[in-house]
Write an enzyme that holds these catalytic residues in place. Structure first.
Site, mmCIF file in Angstrom:
data_model
loop_
_atom_site.group_PDB
_atom_site.id
_atom_site.type_symbol
_atom_site.label_atom_id
_atom_site.label_comp_id
_atom_site.label_asym_id
_atom_site.label_seq_id
_atom_site.Cartn_x
_atom_site.Cartn_y
_atom_site.Cartn_z
ATOM 1 N N ASP A 1 0.863 -1.198 0.000
ATOM 2 C CA ASP A 1 0.000 0.000 0.000
ATOM 3 C C ASP A 1 0.892 1.238 0.000
ATOM 4 O O ASP A 1 1.759 1.383 0.858
ATOM 5 C CB ASP A 1 -0.908 -0.020 1.238
ATOM 6 C CG ASP A 1 -1.954 1.087 1.212
ATOM 7 O OD1 ASP A 1 -3.144 0.787 1.346
ATOM 8 O OD2 ASP A 1 -1.573 2.272 1.055
ATOM 9 N N ASP B 1 -3.572 2.172 -5.447
ATOM 10 C CA ASP B 1 -2.319 2.197 -4.671
ATOM 11 C C ASP B 1 -2.145 0.960 -3.790
ATOM 12 O O ASP B 1 -1.316 0.955 -2.896
ATOM 13 C CB ASP B 1 -2.232 3.491 -3.844
ATOM 14 C CG ASP B 1 -2.825 3.372 -2.451
ATOM 15 O OD1 ASP B 1 -3.863 2.700 -2.310
ATOM 16 O OD2 ASP B 1 -2.239 3.941 -1.513
ATOM 17 N N GLU B 2 -2.905 -0.097 -4.086
ATOM 18 C CA GLU B 2 -2.913 -1.260 -3.196
ATOM 19 C C GLU B 2 -2.947 -2.554 -3.987
ATOM 20 O O GLU B 2 -3.646 -2.626 -4.997
ATOM 21 C CB GLU B 2 -4.233 -1.222 -2.440
ATOM 22 C CG GLU B 2 -4.162 -1.103 -0.961
ATOM 23 C CD GLU B 2 -5.576 -1.223 -0.416
ATOM 24 O OE1 GLU B 2 -5.908 -2.294 0.094
ATOM 25 O OE2 GLU B 2 -6.341 -0.241 -0.512
HETATM 26 P P1 TTP Z 1 -5.173 5.182 1.093
HETATM 27 O O1 TTP Z 1 -4.190 4.106 0.811
HETATM 28 O O2 TTP Z 1 -6.291 4.893 2.038
HETATM 29 O O3 TTP Z 1 -4.434 6.462 1.678
HETATM 30 P P2 TTP Z 1 -3.026 7.073 1.284
HETATM 31 O O4 TTP Z 1 -2.284 6.228 0.327
HETATM 32 O O5 TTP Z 1 -3.215 8.495 0.865
HETATM 33 O O6 TTP Z 1 -2.288 7.118 2.675
HETATM 34 P P3 TTP Z 1 -1.716 5.887 3.530
HETATM 35 O O7 TTP Z 1 -1.965 4.642 2.739
HETATM 36 O O8 TTP Z 1 -0.261 6.203 3.708
HETATM 37 O O9 TTP Z 1 -2.468 5.940 4.799
HETATM 38 O O10 TTP Z 1 -5.837 5.673 -0.252
HETATM 39 C C1 TTP Z 1 -5.111 5.753 -1.471
HETATM 40 C C2 TTP Z 1 -5.544 6.969 -2.261
HETATM 41 O O11 TTP Z 1 -6.939 6.930 -2.498
HETATM 42 C C3 TTP Z 1 -5.289 8.271 -1.527
HETATM 43 O O12 TTP Z 1 -3.986 8.780 -1.761
HETATM 44 C C4 TTP Z 1 -6.352 9.167 -2.082
HETATM 45 C C5 TTP Z 1 -7.486 8.232 -2.448
HETATM 46 N N1 TTP Z 1 -8.551 8.327 -1.431
HETATM 47 C C6 TTP Z 1 -9.613 9.211 -1.653
HETATM 48 O O13 TTP Z 1 -9.662 9.873 -2.694
HETATM 49 N N2 TTP Z 1 -10.586 9.327 -0.693
HETATM 50 C C7 TTP Z 1 -10.568 8.626 0.472
HETATM 51 O O14 TTP Z 1 -11.461 8.766 1.317
HETATM 52 C C8 TTP Z 1 -9.473 7.708 0.703
HETATM 53 C C9 TTP Z 1 -9.402 6.927 1.980
HETATM 54 C C10 TTP Z 1 -8.495 7.612 -0.283
HETATM 55 MG MG MG Z 2 -2.120 4.161 0.628
#
Ligand code: TTP
Ligand code: MG
Length: 351
Positions: A9, A106-107
């Site tokens: 992730d 991103d996962e």
């Molecule tokens: P996440 O993996 O949940 O968040 P992140 O990568 O920004 O941060 P981290 O993993 O380090 O905690 O989500 C991935 C992307 O998805 C995030 O960069 C932006 C998007 N996203 C949204 O647009 N709205 C949301 O509510 C969430 C949770 C994520």
């Molecule tokens: Mg993330």
């Protein structure tokens, strides 16, 4: 056989991609969302870890974020850039294991059960190549199933590399809020709270019978299992490649069945090399012939099980070939392998 699953992730993904475009903003609290203007409607997509210390998080109105941290920099979302970064990351992941399941930009999950001893080294190497390729930082979790791998990747974010075993569940997983579990959304969490359940440990301590008074038997069982770190969901691979094949148009039409046989074997050798280098097996062989009048015929044969051994494949090619009318002048010959599966017993292909 015990499984080894990896969850990757990216850290602060949208914001991290923006920082690649604007390195001058590094170190500043950065918020990505909407049109990037907190005086307009819109919510936070994500924020850098520097911005998160102010209490800013995904889903919060941009206006609120600006109030919490007036000096934060706001940027609009740029999906094209995130998709491009995501594709480069996924290509790196796929190079590690064909058994890769992407869950959003991103996962992703990787099944690396065939390399149990190397899991942490693979994780470290993946973090390195993703950073080298994109400048972005990933957190990686390793566990015996998807549930624990995902919890692990989150435990030491950002820049984490964490392994969780079933034995770690009581001291590392039980203290976490029950919302951490896959399948526990706000409504389930609310109903659990009415039973006095806030942490995963609280849930683990609850008997199945008690849970069944509030949830359907199926939901109760899955919650109970999750609280004990059990999860049997497979990593669901998208079939990256459905077939491997080669075709060849002859400079002069071929009229010799012996020559066709020879050419088909040469083409199979080439196609088989590509199969083997990806550690795949094939079940179905197809031979295509195009005659001088451009009519095209295919003949296929499926083996009883997928194989990566060349001889059964060569025999199938020959049978397909002889099912064709070989006395006619042939313009084009094609050999294709399909019904591809990855072989879990093999080491990974060289990168
Ligand atoms: P996440 O993996 O949940 O968040 P992140 O990568 O920004 O941060 P981290 O993993 O380090 O905690 O989500 C991935 C992307 O998805 C995030 O960069 C932006 C998007 N996203 C949204 O647009 N709205 C949301 O509510 C969430 C949770 C994520
Ligand atoms: Mg993330």
């Amino acid at each position: 056989m015990p499984r080894v699953i990896m969850h990757v992730d990216m850290d602060a993904f949208f914001a991290a991609v923006e920082l690649q475009k604007r390195p001058d903003l590094a170190g500043q609290p950065l918020v990505v969302g909407g049109r990037g203007d907190p005086s307009q409607r819109g919510v936070v997509s994500t924020a850098t870890y520097e911005a998160r210390v102010f209490g800013i998080h995904s889903g919060m109105p941009l206006r609120t974020a600006a109030r919490l941290c007036p000096e934060a920099v706001f940027l609009p979302v740029d999906f094209a850039a995130y998709r491009a970064a995501s594709e480069r990351i996924h290509a790196r992941l796929r190079a590690v294991s064909e058994r890769m399941q992407s869950v959003g930009l991103d996962e992703a999950y990787l099944d690396i059960s065939h390399r149990p001893e190397d899991a942490m080294a693979i994780g470290a190497e993946l973090k390195r190549v993703i950073h080298a390729e994109t400048g972005l930082v990933a957190s990686v979790g390793v566990g015996p199933n998807r549930l624990l791998a995902k919890i692990a990747s989150d435990l030491e974010k950002p820049d984490g590399l964490t392994r969780l075993t079933t034995e770690d569940v009581p001291h590392r997983v039980w203290p976490l809020p029950v919302r951490t579990l896959h399948g526990v959304g706000p409504r389930t969490a609310e109903r659990l709270a009415t039973l006095g359940i806030d942490t995963i440990g609280d849930l683990a301590a609850m008997t199945l019978a008690r849970l069944e008074t509030v949830f359907s038997p199926r939901h109760a069982r899955s919650l109970h299992r999750a609280a004990h770190g059990e999860d049997e969901r497979p990593v669901e691979t998208e079939r990256v490649r459905k077939s491997i094949g080669r075709e060849r148009t002859f400079q002069q039409d071929c009229r010799s069945s012996g020559r066709l046989d020879f050419e088909a074997r040469r083409m199979l050798d080439d196609v088989h090399g590509r199969l083997a280098s990806r550690y795949l097996k094939a079940r179905t062989v197809t031979v295509k012939l195009r005659y001088r009048d451009f009519t095209t015929h295919t003949r296929s044969l499926s083996l009883s099980q997928p194989t990566d051994a060349i001889e059964p494949l060569a025999e199938a090619v020959q049978q397909c070939l002889f099912a064709h009318q070989l006395h006619r002048a042939v313009r084009l010959l094609g050999v294709q392998l399909s019904g591809l599966t990855s072989d879990p017993d093999q080491p990974e292909p060289p990168q």
